[in-house]
Design a protein around this motif. Structure first.
Motif, PDB file in Angstrom:
ATOM      1  N   ALA A  34      88.974 -11.717   7.838  1.00  0.00           N
ATOM      2  CA  ALA A  34      90.183 -11.026   7.041  1.00  0.00           C
ATOM      3  C   ALA A  34      90.887 -12.135   6.298  1.00  0.00           C
ATOM      4  O   ALA A  34      91.238 -11.685   5.193  1.00  0.00           O
ATOM      5  CB  ALA A  34      90.881 -10.388   8.258  1.00  0.00           C
TER       6      ALA A  34
ATOM      7  N   VAL B 247      89.228 -12.783   3.031  1.00  0.00           N
ATOM      8  CA  VAL B 247      88.999 -11.607   2.122  1.00  0.00           C
ATOM      9  C   VAL B 247      90.257 -11.520   1.400  1.00  0.00           C
ATOM     10  O   VAL B 247      90.273 -11.063   0.305  1.00  0.00           O
ATOM     11  CB  VAL B 247      88.682 -10.438   3.134  1.00  0.00           C
ATOM     12  CG1 VAL B 247      88.903  -9.165   2.336  1.00  0.00           C
ATOM     13  CG2 VAL B 247      87.188 -10.286   3.537  1.00  0.00           C
TER      14      VAL B 247
ATOM     15  N   GLU C 259      83.864  -8.523   4.457  1.00  0.00           N
ATOM     16  CA  GLU C 259      84.178  -7.412   5.436  1.00  0.00           C
ATOM     17  C   GLU C 259      83.271  -6.707   6.229  1.00  0.00           C
ATOM     18  O   GLU C 259      83.591  -6.361   7.256  1.00  0.00           O
ATOM     19  CB  GLU C 259      84.504  -6.337   4.143  1.00  0.00           C
ATOM     20  CG  GLU C 259      85.894  -6.737   3.342  1.00  0.00           C
ATOM     21  CD  GLU C 259      86.169  -5.642   2.383  1.00  0.00           C
ATOM     22  OE1 GLU C 259      87.635  -5.744   2.148  1.00  0.00           O
ATOM     23  OE2 GLU C 259      85.413  -4.941   1.920  1.00  0.00           O
TER      24      GLU C 259
END
Length: 380
Positions: free
Chosen positions: A227, A230, A212
């Motif tokens: 992203a 994540v 992040e």
């Protein structure tokens, strides 16, 4: 030329009509603005009144709900309702009362603990301090005692009274305290399996934070990739946490006083033809046929929706006391649970030190029926 005077100034007569018209328009605009502002103020006042009425209704509803919960706590705190539940196995409701004798034992324990430095008589390290439970922010603990009866057989059979004690949940982060009943879950934060799984989950959390942070200063293309990574890691972490929670629930084994006969191999149908029915069984056969406790996983003995077990189910004082009593082969006689620590707001209302309470409705009673099954039978 004829002139007229308007507001102390002179204008040509040909302009007087225009001036008067403008003045009338100004008055109309002012009047309309006043009416609009009055309407807005009126609407605001109406909204404020409606809001106050709704708040009063909600306040009264909350007061009624709190009163119902308090009455429920009072009902559950009656001596005859102190420990009660429905058993799925036998289809009956079982009860264990709170007696004056049990209350006196609990009061004596409370007074003794107040005078001690540690809650454990065996603690020399000062790890289980009494003062911790009196912390105004985090303190307070439900403690309970169980009066039990045990038999000793020598030449004659004699009975003896025993006392077990337990606290709800953990004692300031510790599940096991010497001299107190242990938890029903075998998998706790002290277990190696739990520690290893938590380390894996924490490593995932660290990796998520790192990605992040990278995504916050990376270009649009690389940030999109980060992203996605994540999201995948968060899903993996969530699944690992759920799996660990399921294993914790799997580790809860709840005994009851109900017993079933453990049959030896010689009693199986396949071996019945090879055995002599008239022969006398050996001592080893008798030992193999001894009766054992019926222990079930918490999901199987929970009276209700077992897929939605409430947090803390099985961790209160009453289940710990009954489990230890059953495993020792004793008979429960009476129970008493009281609050220790500062008076605080909990759930349905105030928890006051020295006041006796019944087993909680959502976490305890759905499993107490199983745990109390056959508790009223005489000791063998």
């Amino acid at each position: 030329m004829q002139r007229c005077v308007v507001v102390g100034r002179r204008y040509p007569s040909s302009s007087s009509a225009i001036i008067e018209k403008n003045e009338r328009e100004k008055k109309k605009k002012c009047s309309r603005r006043f009416r609009r502002s009055s309407t807005v103020v009126g609407n605001n006042n109406d909204n404020d009144d409606d809001g106050r009425r709704r708040n009063q209704i909600n306040l009264k509803a909350n007061e009624r709900a709190n009163e119902r919960r308090k009455q429920a706590v009072i009902e559950l705190s009656k001596r005859e309702e102190a420990c009660k539940g429905y058993c799925n196995l036998c289809g009956k409701t079982h009860t264990l009362e709170r007696t004056r004798e049990a209350e006196e034992v609990a009061k004596a324990l409370l007074e003794k603990l107040r005078k001690q430095k540690s809650v454990s008589d065996e603690d020399e390290s000062g790890q289980f301090l009494v003062e911790d439970v009196y912390d105004q922010r985090t303190g307070g603990k439900m403690i309970g005692v169980l009066l039990c009866e045990t038999t000793t057989t020598t030449t004659t059979t004699t009975s003896e009274r025993k006392v077990l004690k337990a606290f709800s949940g953990q004692w300031m982060g510790e599940w096991v305290v010497p001299g107190w009943c242990p938890p029903l879950a075998r998998l706790t934060h002290d277990s190696l399996e739990y520690i290893e799984e938590r380390e894996k989950i924490e490593k995932l959390s660290e990796e998520i934070k790192r990605l992040e942070k990278e995504a916050s200063w990376s270009s649009s293309g690389s940030s999109g990739t980060a992203a996605t990574a994540v999201t995948e890691l968060k899903t993996k972490r969530k699944n690992m946490s759920r799996a660990l929670l399921e294993r914790i629930w799997d580790s809860y084994s709840l005994p009851s006083f109900r017993k079933e006969r453990k049959m030896s191999e010689g009693d199986d149908d396949d071996n019945s033809d090879n055995s002599n029915s008239s022969s006398i069984r050996s001592s080893s056969d008798i030992e193999n046929n001894r009766r054992k406790l019926v222990e079930l996983n918490i999901r199987k003995c929970y009276y209700g929706d077992a897929s939605k077990l409430p947090c803390g189910c099985g961790d209160c004082a009453a289940p710990k006391l009954l489990a230890e009593c059953a495993r020792k082969g004793w008979k429960p006689i009476a129970i008493a649970e009281t609050w220790m620590g500062p008076n605080v707001k909990r759930g349905a209302g105030l928890r006051e030190e020295g006041v006796f309470y019944g087993a909680c409705l959502e976490r305890c009673r759905p499993i107490l029926g199983h745990m109390l099954c056959d508790a009223a039978l005489e000791l063998e």
